[in-house]
Design a protein around this motif. Structure first.
Motif, PDB file in Angstrom:
ATOM      1  N   MET A 191       0.833  -1.204   0.000  1.00 46.17           N
ATOM      2  CA  MET A 191       0.000   0.000   0.000  1.00 46.17           C
ATOM      3  C   MET A 191       0.865   1.251   0.000  1.00 46.17           C
ATOM      4  O   MET A 191       0.623   2.203  -0.750  1.00 46.17           O
ATOM      5  N   VAL A 192       1.885   1.269   0.848  1.00 48.56           N
ATOM      6  CA  VAL A 192       2.781   2.422   0.924  1.00 48.56           C
ATOM      7  C   VAL A 192       3.455   2.666  -0.424  1.00 48.56           C
ATOM      8  O   VAL A 192       3.571   3.805  -0.893  1.00 48.56           O
ATOM      9  N   ALA A 193       3.897   1.579  -1.074  1.00 54.19           N
ATOM     10  CA  ALA A 193       4.560   1.705  -2.370  1.00 54.19           C
ATOM     11  C   ALA A 193       3.622   2.266  -3.426  1.00 54.19           C
ATOM     12  O   ALA A 193       4.038   2.985  -4.339  1.00 54.19           O
ATOM     13  N   ALA A 194       2.328   1.936  -3.296  1.00 52.25           N
ATOM     14  CA  ALA A 194       1.347   2.396  -4.285  1.00 52.25           C
ATOM     15  C   ALA A 194       0.966   3.855  -4.085  1.00 52.25           C
ATOM     16  O   ALA A 194       0.475   4.509  -5.015  1.00 52.25           O
ATOM     17  N   GLU A 195       1.181   4.371  -2.884  1.00 56.07           N
ATOM     18  CA  GLU A 195       0.754   5.724  -2.565  1.00 56.07           C
ATOM     19  C   GLU A 195       1.868   6.729  -2.832  1.00 56.07           C
ATOM     20  O   GLU A 195       2.480   7.264  -1.909  1.00 56.07           O
ATOM     21  N   VAL A 196       2.124   6.972  -4.081  1.00 57.24           N
ATOM     22  CA  VAL A 196       3.113   7.989  -4.470  1.00 57.24           C
ATOM     23  C   VAL A 196       2.366   9.294  -4.707  1.00 57.24           C
ATOM     24  O   VAL A 196       1.522   9.386  -5.595  1.00 57.24           O
ATOM     25  N   HIS A 197       2.653  10.281  -3.891  1.00 56.02           N
ATOM     26  CA  HIS A 197       1.920  11.536  -3.965  1.00 56.02           C
ATOM     27  C   HIS A 197       2.368  12.400  -5.136  1.00 56.02           C
ATOM     28  O   HIS A 197       3.549  12.508  -5.435  1.00 56.02           O
ATOM     29  N   ASP A 198       1.395  13.007  -5.770  1.00 50.54           N
ATOM     30  CA  ASP A 198       1.663  14.018  -6.785  1.00 50.54           C
ATOM     31  C   ASP A 198       2.277  15.231  -6.086  1.00 50.54           C
ATOM     32  O   ASP A 198       1.744  15.717  -5.082  1.00 50.54           O
TER      33      ASP A 198
END
Length: 229
Positions: A191-198
């Motif tokens: 989940m953390v890896a998928a949550e790349v913030h713009d």
């Protein structure tokens, strides 16, 4: 240092306004009575005529931020009441968030205070009034407040927060801890890896980007509309 004749009179409001400016520039940890006195070009002891101690100063800073939220919302309340209740609350919560983005230290400070300013109660009273006016029972309005959590004040509580004031999942220590847990916490790591913030998405913390805030807010408002029916 300005002469006494040219100095602006010191007041509680002026002290608190300067405290907010100092916190914005250097962070809430930099806010001390001594540092604030330097910014105001006065002796530190003179501040105690307006605020009895550091805790009173921090409580006053919270009151000042809430007053800023109220002022932002008052500029929205020009409609004759014809707008949908969801639109009304959405605008209020996003106006509060706009204030919080100017003061990213404020969510952590709010969560640390032992007392709740009277203005916060008044603020939530208006939210309840909007819900009841739209046909909600007080029972359902109460549940709505629990569901909203800190959204009405413009931020979302961090799921993971290493520090009480603005914990960050993206610092080196947090990343190292997560890397070490790859095998034992595979879903959390994924989940953390998928949550790349713009980089253009305003954020107050790892779990509080603008897009997440609006997604959660709209999800709750739409769900409450179904319950209201």
């Amino acid at each position: 240092m300005p002469s006494k004749a040219s100095r602006k009179p010191l007041s509680r409001q002026r002290v608190l306004a300067a405290a907010v400016v100092l916190a914005d520039a250097q962070g809430i940890q930099a806010l001390t009575m001594r540092r604030l006195a330097v910014e105001l070009h006065v002796e530190a002891m003179s501040l105690y005529y307006h605020l009895r101690d550091k805790e009173a100063l921090l409580d006053g800073v919270v009151e000042t931020v809430i007053a800023e939220i109220d002022a932002a919302i008052s500029r929205l309340d020009t409609d004759d009441g014809g707008e949908d209740w969801r639109t009304r609350l959405r605008q209020r919560f996003l106006a509060a968030r706009h204030v919080m983005l100017r003061h990213p230290w404020a969510p952590g400070l709010l969560g640390s205070r032992r007392t709740i300013p009277a203005t916060v109660y008044a603020y939530y009273n208006e939210i309840i009034g909007t819900l009841v006016g739209a046909g909600f029972s007080y029972h359902l309005a109460h549940r709505a407040l629990h569901a909203f959590g800190s959204l009405p004040l413009g931020f979302t509580q961090e799921v993971f927060s290493p520090e009480s004031a603005g914990g960050n999942m993206e610092d080196d220590a947090a990343e190292a801890d997560l890397a070490a847990a790859t095998e034992t916490l595979p879903h959390l790591i994924a989940m953390v890896a998928a949550e790349v913030h713009d980089s253009t998405d305003p954020t107050l913390g790892w779990c509080d980007s603008q897009s997440k805030f609006e997604f959660t807010l709209d999800l709750l408002l739409d769900g409450l509309e179904r319950l209201r029916g």
